[in-house]
Each structure stands twice: as C-alpha cells, then as structure tokens.
Motif scaffolding. Structure first.
Motif, PDB file in Angstrom:
ATOM      1  N   UNK A 181       0.794  -1.235   0.000  1.00 29.51           N
ATOM      2  CA  UNK A 181       0.000   0.000   0.000  1.00 29.51           C
ATOM      3  C   UNK A 181       0.825   1.283   0.000  1.00 29.51           C
ATOM      4  N   UNK A 182       2.060   1.232   0.491  1.00 26.25           N
ATOM      5  CA  UNK A 182       2.853   2.473   0.534  1.00 26.25           C
ATOM      6  C   UNK A 182       3.777   2.626  -0.670  1.00 26.25           C
ATOM      7  N   UNK A 232      -3.443  11.473  -1.377  1.00 21.68           N
ATOM      8  CA  UNK A 232      -3.992  10.323  -0.661  1.00 21.68           C
ATOM      9  C   UNK A 232      -4.734  10.870   0.555  1.00 21.68           C
ATOM     10  N   UNK A 233      -4.241  10.629   1.755  1.00 19.19           N
ATOM     11  CA  UNK A 233      -4.894  11.164   2.947  1.00 19.19           C
ATOM     12  C   UNK A 233      -3.835  11.394   4.026  1.00 19.19           C
ATOM     13  N   UNK A 279      -3.343   9.991   6.971  1.00 20.33           N
ATOM     14  CA  UNK A 279      -2.718   8.777   7.527  1.00 20.33           C
ATOM     15  C   UNK A 279      -1.584   8.316   6.613  1.00 20.33           C
ATOM     16  N   UNK A 280      -1.823   8.354   5.303  1.00 21.59           N
ATOM     17  CA  UNK A 280      -0.781   7.969   4.353  1.00 21.59           C
ATOM     18  C   UNK A 280       0.419   8.904   4.480  1.00 21.59           C
ATOM     19  N   UNK A 320       2.431   7.878   7.594  1.00 20.06           N
ATOM     20  CA  UNK A 320       3.116   6.584   7.414  1.00 20.06           C
ATOM     21  C   UNK A 320       4.226   6.651   6.368  1.00 20.06           C
ATOM     22  N   UNK A 379      -5.165   8.730  12.277  1.00 19.79           N
ATOM     23  CA  UNK A 379      -4.922   7.279  12.364  1.00 19.79           C
ATOM     24  C   UNK A 379      -6.028   6.672  13.233  1.00 19.79           C
ATOM     25  N   UNK A 426      -5.438   1.366  -1.868  1.00 17.99           N
ATOM     26  CA  UNK A 426      -5.136   1.691  -0.473  1.00 17.99           C
ATOM     27  C   UNK A 426      -6.399   2.050   0.313  1.00 17.99           C
ATOM     28  N   UNK A 451      -8.118   2.319   4.544  1.00 19.69           N
ATOM     29  CA  UNK A 451      -7.742   2.510   5.936  1.00 19.69           C
ATOM     30  C   UNK A 451      -7.416   1.155   6.564  1.00 19.69           C
ATOM     31  N   UNK A 495      -6.111  -1.445   5.103  1.00 16.32           N
ATOM     32  CA  UNK A 495      -4.759  -1.841   4.704  1.00 16.32           C
ATOM     33  C   UNK A 495      -3.729  -1.106   5.544  1.00 16.32           C
ATOM     34  N   UNK A 496      -4.015   0.140   5.826  1.00 15.61           N
ATOM     35  CA  UNK A 496      -3.085   0.929   6.635  1.00 15.61           C
ATOM     36  C   UNK A 496      -2.970   0.325   8.030  1.00 15.61           C
TER      37      UNK A 496
END
Lengths: 286, 286
Positions: free
Chosen positions: A26-27, A99-100, A102-103, A106, B83, B163, B165, B167-168
């Motif tokens: 995902x990253x 993206x968002x 949280x991304x 991370x 998060x 992607x 949430x 998956x995060x």
C-alpha cells in the motif's frame, strides 16, 4: 558544469533510492511519489564531499539516497495540515492531498526508516563507517536538530515562552540545517577523515539555504518555486527576512557563502564544485 | 520471577532511554511523556535474548532503549486523529491531546531518530554489530513491516483493492510484528550468532501478542487495559478475533506460544525466562 554534475549525481542517488523503495504494497506508490522531483542538492553534497577523499559513487550513493529519503520524510510531514498545511509541493499535490493524512504520516515514517537502512547497506563500507553514518544521521534528525532549533528560538527571543507553533517551525528549520550539515560531513565519515571542515561548510551552507528560502518566499515566482509564496508573512512567521530586513538578509547570505567556501580551503581545486554549490544556493530561483 | 526480571530490565532500558532524551528544548517534555509507562516487554526481549550469548546489560541496554523509543514513536503516531484517533494511552491523555497534533508528529519523528542513535552508540559493540542493528531496525520498521502488513492484507482478502484505511491498519500490525521480531534477534546480532531461532521465536511471539491484543479489545477491562476497548468492532476493523472467532483465536494464540517456546530449544534452561515471556504474552490482562 555545476548544474550538469548536480543533475548527474541526482540521477545516481534517485536510482539508488528507487531500488530501495518497496516494489509492492500500500505504501509503494505514495512513497515513490514522495521522493520524486527535487534538485537533489543534499545527495550531491554527500557524493561530492565523499569524492574529496576518493570515495567512489558506488559507496556514496547509499548515504546520498538516504539523505534524500530523510529530506522527503521531513517535507511530507511538514506539509501535513497540523504543520504547514501545504497543498502543493514542487508544483504537485502534497501526499496528504493526493492520498490522505494517515498515508502522509506513514510515508514519512517509512522514508525515515529507509534512510537508516540505506546508510547501513553493506556496500557502503566497513561497519564502523556505517554505524557512524547512522549514529550521526539519528543525532542530526533528532538531537542536534533540536539544539539548532533552540538556537533559532533564542535568536527570535521567544526562548522563555512555552511550546508554540513558532517554536515548532524553528525546530524544523534546525532539522533542515542539521541535515545539510550531515550531507557534507558524511563524505568525511565515508573517507575516514576529520569531519570538522565539512561540518563548518555544511553549517554555513545550511543557514545560507534557509535565508535564500526566506527571500524566495518574499520575492520568488510561484511558478518557478513550485509552491505558494508569501506564506511566511501571511502567517506572521518570523523569518531571517522579517528579523533582519531584506538587505541585511541578502548580505548575510553572501557572508555565509564566503564562509562556506573558506572552510574548504584545505581541499584546494578538488572542492571547486562544492564552492559552486554554495554560490548556487544563494542565487537559485527555486 | 518473570515479572521481577521484566520490571528490572524495564528500569534499565528506561534509564538508558531517559539519559538519551533531550534535556531541554520544546520537545523535551512531550518526548519524556511519550516514553513513560509501559511494561517494557520489547526491551526485556532484547536484554534477555542478548543474555543467551552472555552479552552484558551495559551493551544491550541501548538497543533495549531503542526499541522502546521506536515503539513509543509508533504509539504516538497511531494515536493521531488521522490514524486511530485515540484520546487515552496507558490511562493518560495521548500526546496530541495533551499538546497538539504537530507535537505528536514531531515527537514520533524524533523518537524514531533517537532509536537509531541509540543502537549505534559506541558502547554497544563493534561497528559491524552496530551497523547491523541499525540496518535491521530500519528494515523492520520500514520494509519488512510492510511485507508483513501485506501478508495480513492477503489474509483479509483485500489485496486487489487500492489503499484503504484497513490496509493501513494491517500495515501497522505488520510494523508491530516486525519490531517484536527485531527485539528478539537483536540479541543474536549482539552476540554475533545465528539470528534465525530468535527470529522464529519473535515472529510467533509477535503474532501471539497481536491476537492477545485483539482479544483484550473484546474482553478486556478498560481500567486494566488503560485505553478504550471495543474500538475495533465499533470501527468495523478486521482483527484476528473477527476473522477467526474468539475460540479459534484463543487456540491460535496458544499454538503460537508453543511454537515460540519450541524455537528456543537449543538454548535449554537459559531461555526459560523467554518462554515465560511467551506465556505471559497470551495471558496478560493489559
């Protein structure tokens, strides 16, 4: 000549970094996105300072890639809504916009980890060299960066106040300066030589870079700069320009450029591209 | 006995970490706050696995402190509004609640840097050992963590989706698992021995820990757990319990505990406290 070598070193560092990025997961995409673009000045400084000691690019490309990863980490986190809240970076949507948030958090964390994995790659050199690169990078991004941030706080005469957004921004500037310093003395660590002259060069260069950045925020062309300008003033942010005035800020940048060049005297002609880098830093338009 | 040693090792690791924290500056207080509390299980694993090879606490305390700093980094970032959005951690307000989100981002970043500075401290051992600790810690927090996150994605059968949430969150679990693994094989790196048995122990332990965490989120007492429970289900989060059901999750935790203990067979009686740690992991109430 300088621009050609900058571009060539940037290609080497980017290729090394691209190899180290995760290929799937995902990253993978947001990490690759976060490290694209940029002149690669920090990676250039690593490769070029290592070259003073005849360290080959095959070794120095790893710490060069590492400092670009660390730099990208700080940009992605700085752009977050809770920090500088920037929508554009190098003319493209920031990671948290594309993206968002949280991304964004991370991706920055993963890029920092990757930087340490890169400087300790077995291809870099003996264990002592790799461990020292990691230790100083950790200190630069953490401890030393804070000390420098504090020094800026003192300069702004807000040192007796509790934690403010301004202090946080000053702290980030300190971090930027510490990463510049590291880029320069990393070459001496790779060459197992005295890091002090390159540390002095890097410290002067880093502050000159920050002043040039502040000047660009006032006078820069947003098309060339690749991000919004005038943000510092609008936010009432204390910068070198707001503290010193434009004329004195410009003069100070030139003095720092001279100091940076002087610090390289013992390396003679071999350091000419590093002197060019100092001149470039204060004359750049983006 | 196990709890006494856990507490003793925790004091050693915390003292080492406290020494390395910045004494002044805007992040001094929030960083100290972020690392307080906690059982110190990861640091215990480092010190105890290093002890299998007669590595002294004077050396292993640094990587023990480092893994606690890295763990605290991931907690502070995981708690951020973008998060998991948690207000409480170990019964206290989270860093971003007590200060602000920017402080939360920066404290996490600084703690990660500090972790790498700690594992590369000259007191830890030869350069090769220190470099290998930093390289594997970087890979664990970055690359390997992602691979494990992906594996969880596959298990949840969402791997073909873009992607999300979920998956995060899976990625974060992977990170947690990778840090547990690192805590265990770090001892073998310090002892310059084959890390494979301790890697297997750590992998089984990490997954058992995660299952126990998921069970606590369903059945735990919030007073003892020190944070809100029932959050996973409320958020529709896929956990081992939601995927396997409570009975199978509990059985799987016991199987993993046995596998962890079996992986230590070659170390005999010397590894008894590590076996106790595995049993503790699946029976803990907080």
């Amino acid at each position: 000549m300088f621009r050609d070598v900058l571009a060539a070193h940037n290609r080497v560092a980017r290729a090394c970094l691209a190899q180290a990025l995760p290929a799937t997961g995902p990253l993978a995409e947001p990490m690759a996105y976060a490290v694209q673009g940029g002149k690669g000045l920090r990676g250039f400084l690593v490769i070029e300072s290592a070259g003073l000691f005849d360290v080959q690019t095959g070794q120095s490309q790893y710490p060069a890639a590492a400092i670009e990863a660390m730099h990208a980490c700080s940009l992605v986190h700085d752009d977050l809504p809770c920090m500088d809240d920037d929508d554009l970076r190098r003319g493209q949507p920031t990671v948290h916009k594309k993206w968002d948030e949280a991304t964004g958090v991370l991706v920055g964390d993963a890029l920092q980890s990757l930087a340490f994995e890169l400087v300790t790659d077995p291809a870099v050199g003996p264990g002592e060299v790799r461990a020292e690169l990691a230790r100083t990078l950790g200190r630069g991004a953490g401890g030393l960066g804070m000390v420098m941030g504090q020094a800026l706080d003192l300069a702004a005469e807000v040192a007796t106040e509790p934690l403010t957004l301004e202090e946080i921004i000053a702290l980030q500037s300190g971090k930027t300066g510490a990463l510049f310093e590291w880029s320069c003395f990393a070459g001496a660590i790779l060459g197992q030589s005295d890091p002090e002259p390159l540390r002095q060069y890097g410290a002067a260069l880093g502050q000159a870079f920050q002043i040039a950045d502040d000047i660009l925020d006032v006078e820069g062309d947003p098309e060339l700069v690749g991000k919004a300008v005038g943000k510092d003033e609008a936010a009432g942010k204390a910068t070198f320009v707001s503290l010193l005035g434009m004329d004195r800020a410009r003069r100070r940048a030139h003095e720092l450029c001279d100091a940076a060049c002087d610090a390289l005297s013992q390396y003679g002609e071999k350091a000419e591209l590093l002197r060019d880098a100092a001149r470039f830093t204060i004359s750049r338009s983006n």
